[in-house]
Enzyme design. Structure first.
Site, PDB file in Angstrom:
ATOM      1  N   TYR A 149       0.882  -1.102   0.065  1.00 30.99           N
ATOM      2  CA  TYR A 149      -0.221   0.135   0.000  1.00 30.99           C
ATOM      3  C   TYR A 149       1.070   1.201  -0.068  1.00 30.99           C
ATOM      4  O   TYR A 149       1.963   1.110   0.681  1.00 30.99           O
ATOM      5  CB  TYR A 149      -1.028  -0.140   1.283  1.00 30.99           C
ATOM      6  CG  TYR A 149      -1.625   1.171   1.239  1.00 30.99           C
ATOM      7  CD1 TYR A 149      -3.047   1.291   0.935  1.00 30.99           C
ATOM      8  CD2 TYR A 149      -1.102   2.402   2.237  1.00 30.99           C
ATOM      9  CE1 TYR A 149      -3.491   2.499   1.052  1.00 30.99           C
ATOM     10  CE2 TYR A 149      -1.869   3.684   2.204  1.00 30.99           C
ATOM     11  CZ  TYR A 149      -3.026   3.693   1.397  1.00 30.99           C
ATOM     12  OH  TYR A 149      -3.827   4.767   1.843  1.00 30.99           O
TER      13      TYR A 149
ATOM     14  N   GLU B  85      -3.697   7.167  -4.115  1.00 32.71           N
ATOM     15  CA  GLU B  85      -3.437   6.244  -3.507  1.00 32.71           C
ATOM     16  C   GLU B  85      -3.217   4.939  -4.224  1.00 32.71           C
ATOM     17  O   GLU B  85      -3.988   4.805  -5.370  1.00 32.71           O
ATOM     18  CB  GLU B  85      -4.630   5.818  -2.504  1.00 32.71           C
ATOM     19  CG  GLU B  85      -4.518   4.542  -1.523  1.00 32.71           C
ATOM     20  CD  GLU B  85      -5.871   4.458  -0.849  1.00 32.71           C
ATOM     21  OE1 GLU B  85      -5.815   4.629   0.222  1.00 32.71           O
ATOM     22  OE2 GLU B  85      -6.823   3.877  -1.709  1.00 32.71           O
TER      23      GLU B  85
END
Ligand code: GDP
Ligand code: MN
Length: 405
Positions: free
Chosen positions: A101, A189
């Site tokens: 992530y 993101e």
């Protein structure tokens, strides 16, 4: 403005962030064409602006044209958490060794950019933050200094990314930060950022929120706008130049001034009601502006009562009252209206409103009484009930309806 995954990936590509080869498709036939161009196996991905598409069945691997047809057919039209799939992104499928992530956002409280990197990717980051917060490495970045390769490298080490992924991930972080800053985003993101069995790192998903305040210097953003999913209430308010934020409740709110607007939302909450919106009509509460505001609120199906809260400053009470009365003559309002008018010449204003008073138009002297009345009127039609029954007596000695926060 939120981008769809495929738009986010196109945005990433401008800063050389590696993404899979693919294309969009709005029909099953187009999906097959795009799959042939990307090369099998492919992944068929629902384009909706909501997370968890994978779990919802909106992301499927396909080995050949038949499988693309099946999955594209199933996913187009699918409802994912209230978002209907109208478009697909078809990309060459990647082999995955690890899912990580990475994101950049603005930490307003710290007045810094915030980087977050984790070796626990693929799943929702909120659940990682809850169950295993130390698995997320964070770094505050002074916007003046920016992020260099050394800092990015340290960040991926702190996050415990596998050694073979570190160079690639650090390189992507530097590019992603540039994308975030130069691209005027509020959020970028990548989840998951993957490591392939061949040791390559690349972005498998993209979430980008652009900063609308910067749109004046990005004429190229227009291409993202066609499919923009805007709340129809927001769109109408924007077209009328009103400061409006749609919420989920049932008491429509009109106030003059942002501070009073926010207080009005608070007071409605306090007496157990749920605001349907924030709406600031600004300083002058004339008939034109009031009619526009009422029109916007009128389009909101969830609104069961309207609370108009005006504090007359330079605008005098009688002008406000006349404005409201004129506006009511122009717009056919579906919900009962409760008005609290105070400030300059409030008495004169209330006298005018009194001439028009009915069970659909009620004028009350204080915010709390008006909030209670509006909530009660709305509660008659909806589930509101519960906290909506208020103990506060008029005139100020109020016991906030506790419990419902
Ligand atoms: P989200 O569920 O909306 O976040 O959609 P993602 O694009 O993040 O995809 C969800 C999951 O699907 C990923 O975490 C992967 O596990 C899987 N997935 C997506 N693309 C591929 C791919 O190209 N190959 C493989 N093997 N899995 C994929
Ligand atoms: Mn994802």
């Amino acid at each position: 403005m939120d981008l769809f995954e495929y738009q986010g990936k196109q945005y990433f590509a401008r800063w050389d962030i590696p993404v899979s080869k693919g294309g969009v498709a709005d029909t099953v036939d187009e999906a097959v064409t795009q799959a042939e161009a990307a090369g099998y196996p492919v992944v068929v991905k629902a384009q909706v602006q909501v997370g968890g598409r994978g779990k919802a069945g909106g992301i499927k691997l396909a080995a050949d044209a038949d499988e693309v047809r099946t999955h594209a057919g199933n996913i187009l039209g699918m409802d994912i958490k209230g978002h209907v799939v109208k478009r697909l992104w078809i990309e060459h499928a990647s082999d995955i060794a690890k899912e990580y992530y990475a994101s950049f956002t603005l930490d307003r409280a710290a007045k810094m950019h915030l980087a977050m990197v984790s070796a626990e990717g693929g799943v929702e980051i909120e659940s990682v933050a809850e169950t295993n917060p130390e698995a997320i490495a964070k770094l505050h970045i002074d916007p003046v200094d920016g992020l260099d390769l050394a800092a990015a490298r340290k960040l991926v080490e702190d996050a415990n990314l596998d050694p073979e992924a570190r160079d690639g991930a650090a390189d992507i972080l530097v590019k992603l930060y540039k994308c975030f800053v130069e691209g005027d985003a509020d959020l970028v993101e990548i989840n998951p950022l993957i490591l392939t069995p061949e040791g390559k790192v690349h972005a498998l998903d993209a979430k980008v929120t652009l900063d609308d305040s910067a749109s004046f210097r990005h004429p190229e953003w227009d291409e993202f706008r066609g499919l923009e999913v805007m709340d129809p209430r927001d769109a109408l308010a924007k077209s009328k130049g009103l400061q409006y934020v749609g919420l989920d409740g049932y008491v429509g709110i009109i106030a003059n001034g942002a501070g009073l607007g926010m207080s009005t939302c608070d007071v409605v909450k306090q007496v157990g009601g749920e605001p349907a919106n924030f709406l600031d009509i600004g300083g002058g509460a004339n008939a034109e502006v009031m009619a526009n505001a009422l029109e916007v609120i009128n389009t909101d199906e969830k609104v069961k009562a309207i609370f108009i809260n005006i504090f007359g400053g330079i605008t005098r009470g009688e002008d406000v009252a006349n404005g409201i009365v004129t506006a009511l003559g122009r717009v056919d309002i579906k919900s009962p209206i409760v008005i609290r008018l105070d400030g300059t010449n409030a008495e004169q204003g209330r006298a005018i409103l009194a001439e028009h008073e009915s069970d659909r138009l009620i004028s009350l002297p204080t915010m709390i009484e008006a909030a209670q009345k509006a909530t009660e009127l709305a509660g008659g039609n909806v589930t509101a009930a519960g906290g909506g029954k208020v103990t506060a007596a008029g005139g100020g000695n109020v016991t906030p309806a506790g419990g419902k926060k």
